[in-house]
Every structure is written in C-alpha cells, then in structure tokens.
Design a protein around this motif. Structure first.
Motif, PDB file in Angstrom:
ATOM      1  N   LEU A 107     -36.122 -11.671  48.198  1.00 32.69           N
ATOM      2  CA  LEU A 107     -36.058 -11.381  46.775  1.00 32.69           C
ATOM      3  C   LEU A 107     -35.111 -12.395  46.162  1.00 32.69           C
ATOM      4  N   SER A 108     -35.497 -12.968  45.028  1.00 30.97           N
ATOM      5  CA  SER A 108     -34.601 -13.905  44.349  1.00 30.97           C
ATOM      6  C   SER A 108     -34.578 -13.626  42.852  1.00 30.97           C
ATOM      7  N   VAL A 109     -33.415 -13.845  42.284  1.00 28.83           N
ATOM      8  CA  VAL A 109     -33.242 -13.830  40.838  1.00 28.83           C
ATOM      9  C   VAL A 109     -33.032 -15.291  40.480  1.00 28.83           C
ATOM     10  N   THR A 110     -34.100 -15.901  39.943  1.00 28.84           N
ATOM     11  CA  THR A 110     -34.172 -17.356  39.837  1.00 28.84           C
ATOM     12  C   THR A 110     -34.249 -17.826  38.392  1.00 28.84           C
ATOM     13  N   PRO A 111     -33.231 -18.580  37.947  1.00 31.25           N
ATOM     14  CA  PRO A 111     -33.287 -19.161  36.611  1.00 31.25           C
ATOM     15  C   PRO A 111     -34.328 -20.277  36.554  1.00 31.25           C
ATOM     16  N   GLN A 112     -34.874 -20.500  35.379  1.00 32.84           N
ATOM     17  CA  GLN A 112     -35.861 -21.555  35.180  1.00 32.84           C
ATOM     18  C   GLN A 112     -35.355 -22.515  34.108  1.00 32.84           C
ATOM     19  N   PRO A 113     -35.786 -23.745  34.089  1.00 31.18           N
ATOM     20  CA  PRO A 113     -36.771 -24.324  34.990  1.00 31.18           C
ATOM     21  C   PRO A 113     -36.151 -24.706  36.336  1.00 31.18           C
TER      22      PRO A 113
END
Length: 133
Positions: free
Chosen positions: A113-119
């Motif tokens: 599971l990841s909490v991933t900022p974009q871009p």
C-alpha cells in the motif's frame, strides 16, 4: 466538500491480480490488474499492488508512505551516490523523503500500500547515469 468514505483494502485486493515478473518500464497492459487505486489523497492517491520483480527508479514531489501488507520487499533509496537497502516485512512501513529516488526489488511477492504524491518521475536506468532516460 468531499464526504468521508470507508474503503475495504481487503476487498480491493481481492480484485487485484498477481504480477509475477514486474520489470522496469512495464506500463499499460503489462501491469494492468496488478495495481488499484483506493482513493485520492492531497496531490496524489492511495494505491495497492501485488507483484514480484523489479520496479524502475521513481521520485515524488512530497514524502511517500509505503507499507507492506503481506510478503516482503527491499526498497532501495538513493542517498548521495549510494543505494541504501531497506528491507520491509509484513506490517512494516517507511516514509520516502520528498524528491528521493527509490526502487523496489521483490523476489517472492508483496502486497503493498502506498500513499503517493503526483506527479511521479520515472527512470529505467540509474538516476546518476549521465545517459539516463
């Protein structure tokens, strides 16, 4: 304003298929089904995946949270010119600092599971390689 919503990680993972041989640069149909979005969060999202193999290098414009739900992976973080291995076992997590290049090696399989900022910036070759893609 968005409403709060309960999301079953277990239910979402039931719809995710195992990708047994992830390779750097795989996109689209190559990884289709192995990853799912749980929801939006700030300037990115919350994602789950189920795979074994190698990821490409990546970095994000803010800290990323990575948690192993099941299995094991090694998260390599580029510190200066050194790749620092971080072994993550089931129910362990790490916060990858903003702008830090990192990659995964997962020989046997992981549910993550990841909490991933974009871009997200991606590179197949090492980020310090002068001929990097």
């Amino acid at each position: 304003m968005k409403k709060a919503q309960v999301v079953s990680i277990e239910k979402i993972l039931q719809g995710v298929t195992f990708l047994p041989d992830r390779k750097p640069g795989m996109t689209g149909k190559g990884v289709e089904g192995a990853f799912a979005t749980l929801g939006e969060y700030r300037d990115g999202g919350i994602f789950v995946g189920h795979y074994a193999g190698l990821s490409e290098w990546e970095r994000h414009p803010a800290d990323e949270i990575v948690m192993v739900l099941e299995g094991q992976t090694t998260l390599f973080i580029l510190e200066g010119e050194d790749e620092k291995p971080n072994i993550l076992n089931e129910k362990e997590m790490i916060v990858v600092p903003e702008g830090t290049w990192h990659r995964f090696e997962t020989p046997k399989g992981v549910k993550i599971l990841s909490v991933t900022p974009q871009p997200t910036d991606h590179r197949i070759s090492h980020p310090l390689d002068p001929a990097a893609d």
